[in-house]
Design a protein around this motif. Sequence first.
Motif, PDB file in Angstrom:
ATOM      1  N   VAL A   1       1.796   4.173   2.091  1.00 42.79           N
ATOM      2  CA  VAL A   1       2.801   4.951   1.345  1.00 42.79           C
ATOM      3  C   VAL A   1       4.155   4.251   1.222  1.00 42.79           C
ATOM      4  CG1 VAL A   1       1.697   7.109   2.027  1.00 42.79           C
ATOM      5  CG2 VAL A   1       3.596   6.220   3.399  1.00 42.79           C
ATOM      6  N   ASN A   2       4.424   3.266   2.073  1.00 45.03           N
ATOM      7  CA  ASN A   2       5.740   2.613   2.088  1.00 45.03           C
ATOM      8  C   ASN A   2       5.802   1.499   1.044  1.00 45.03           C
ATOM      9  OD1 ASN A   2       8.182   1.391   2.665  1.00 45.03           O
ATOM     10  ND2 ASN A   2       7.911   1.521   4.880  1.00 45.03           N
ATOM     11  N   THR A   3       6.444   1.774  -0.053  1.00 40.99           N
ATOM     12  CA  THR A   3       6.502   0.794  -1.157  1.00 40.99           C
ATOM     13  C   THR A   3       7.418  -0.385  -0.850  1.00 40.99           C
ATOM     14  OG1 THR A   3       8.270   2.091  -2.206  1.00 40.99           O
ATOM     15  CG2 THR A   3       5.999   2.543  -2.907  1.00 40.99           C
ATOM     16  N   SER A   4       8.248  -0.263   0.195  1.00 39.99           N
ATOM     17  CA  SER A   4       9.142  -1.378   0.527  1.00 39.99           C
ATOM     18  C   SER A   4       8.430  -2.475   1.315  1.00 39.99           C
ATOM     19  CB  SER A   4      10.341  -0.866   1.343  1.00 39.99           C
ATOM     20  OG  SER A   4       9.919  -0.346   2.599  1.00 39.99           O
ATOM     21  N   MET A   5       7.238  -2.170   1.806  1.00 39.70           N
ATOM     22  CA  MET A   5       6.460  -3.173   2.545  1.00 39.70           C
ATOM     23  C   MET A   5       5.835  -4.168   1.575  1.00 39.70           C
ATOM     24  SD  MET A   5       4.248  -1.399   5.577  1.00 39.70           S
ATOM     25  CE  MET A   5       4.987  -0.574   6.961  1.00 39.70           C
ATOM     26  N   SER A   6       5.754  -5.423   2.029  1.00 34.62           N
ATOM     27  CA  SER A   6       5.024  -6.423   1.250  1.00 34.62           C
ATOM     28  C   SER A   6       3.526  -6.151   1.370  1.00 34.62           C
ATOM     29  CB  SER A   6       5.329  -7.831   1.768  1.00 34.62           C
ATOM     30  OG  SER A   6       4.793  -8.009   3.073  1.00 34.62           O
ATOM     31  N   HIS A   7       2.759  -6.711   0.444  1.00 38.51           N
ATOM     32  CA  HIS A   7       1.316  -6.500   0.499  1.00 38.51           C
ATOM     33  C   HIS A   7       0.740  -7.076   1.793  1.00 38.51           C
ATOM     34  CE1 HIS A   7      -2.801  -6.014  -0.813  1.00 38.51           C
ATOM     35  NE2 HIS A   7      -3.023  -7.306  -0.593  1.00 38.51           N
TER      36      HIS A   7
END
Length: 258
Positions: free
Chosen positions: A90-96
């Motif tokens: 859910v955390n869009t700030s994390m890199s893939h």
Amino acid sequence: MRRKVIAFLFIIMLLPGMVSADKTTQIDKLDQLSNEALQMVKLHRYEDAKKLLEYFSEQFVAVNGKERPFTMDELRIITVSHDDAVQAAVNTSMSHEERLNHATKFRLVMDAISSKYQPLWTEMEKPIMTVFGEVKEAAYRGNNENFHSHLNSFLSLYEVIYPSLKIDVDAEKVQKLNARINFIDHYRPQVLSQQASQQELAALENDLQTIFDEMTEDETDPSLWWVIISTGSIIIITLSYVGWRKYKGDRARQKNRS
């Protein structure tokens, strides 16, 4: 008669697989859900991964304590790694890459819970030992930039398998491993410049290799030995019986000719 024997032997050879197929447990199904969530993260399908992880939570509550009781340590490890996997979804700030590491960590935890032999985290041996070899080489050469870069990579990989280690490896060994890793991480300048501190690198490498070696020894499921022995005995007895019948038939035909 020969056709019946062949058919009988074929059924006997299939028995181990048939028995294994019937032994799919609820924990195995939870393990499969963790794998499916990981595959979704790999494909950047984070919303699908989130739904699978939510479904895992529902199933885990239903299964917990019914099939086998989890220890408090196992419950804590599963809960924390599952929460990390949800955050990765859910955390869009994390890199893939970060998301993938969290999902992989959870996958390895569930495999460690469900597997009795050769857990998946042992497959990380080659990348972990390779990057640690680069850490050691950079330290011996005094290459500051490469040392920090490779050590950071090693720490990231170790974090992925660490929860699984706590499930499968004796707590005292894990604590010893952590003490060495924390020393090397905290005293980076000394490890780069002092030969005495660099000895910790060799000691840590030895401890890591020992743990991987102990976990990847060829361990055959004891229940399989009964299958192998009993199947082999049946085959020998059956073939002996066929040979005896053939011998009696040949003797009878020779007697008739006489």
